[in-house]
Structure formats: C-alpha cells, structure tokens
Design a protein around this motif. Structure first.
Motif, short mmCIF file in Angstrom:
data_model
loop_
_atom_site.label_atom_id
_atom_site.label_comp_id
_atom_site.label_asym_id
_atom_site.label_seq_id
_atom_site.Cartn_x
_atom_site.Cartn_y
_atom_site.Cartn_z
N PHE A 11 -3.14 0.53 -3.72
CA PHE A 11 -2.69 -0.81 -3.36
C PHE A 11 -2.05 -1.47 -4.58
N ILE B 133 -7.32 2.12 -3.13
CA ILE B 133 -7.85 1.32 -2.03
C ILE B 133 -9.36 1.53 -1.96
N GLN C 103 0.84 -1.19 0.00
CA GLN C 103 0.00 0.00 0.00
C GLN C 103 0.88 1.24 0.00
#
Length: 81
Positions: free
Chosen positions: A22, A44, A11
C-alpha cells in the motif's frame, strides 16, 4: 474549478510474487502553517513506514503529491476507494 486531491490510497498486488503493498499520500498543515505531504507505505496488513515532507505552501505540496502519484501509477499501483 476541480478540487485538489488531499488524500490518495494506492495498492499494488501480485500474488505470483507474493506482493501486497500500500502507499498513502495526504496533504495536511503543520502547527506552524506549513503544508505537509504525509507519505505512508508498506505491506498490506502492517503499520508500514511514515514520512512527513514540509513545503512552503499548499501548491508545492500538491505538485509533489501529483508527481509521486504519477510515479506510483507507472509502477503498477491502483487507486483504492
């Protein structure tokens, strides 16, 4: 001997730039016995994008995973879990 990595979840977050990304890497095998490097990336909270790269053997796929992970760490990604 150390067991090779078969799954890596990365991440990169930077609230000042509204960045929350991500990048997942995993090694799998195809129905035909080829080694497959699965790459998934995106923001994300979204499904993101998925790409499959075929390799003749697991050694080549593992090396590709290592190279990609190294480049992501240089760009500021951190390992999760």
């Amino acid at each position: 001997m150390e067991q090779p990595t078969s799954r890596l979840h990365l991440q990169r977050r930077d609230p000042s730039r509204n960045m929350a990304r991500f990048y997942c890497l995993s090694l799998e095998s195809s129905l035909f016995g080829d080694a497959v490097l699965v790459r998934e990336w995106g923001r994300i909270g979204t499904l993101g994008t998925r790409r499959l790269d075929l390799y003749a053997d697991a050694v080549q796929a593992q090396e590709a995973l290592r190279r990609l992970a190294a480049s992501k760490f240089l760009r500021g990604y951190c390992s999760v879990g």
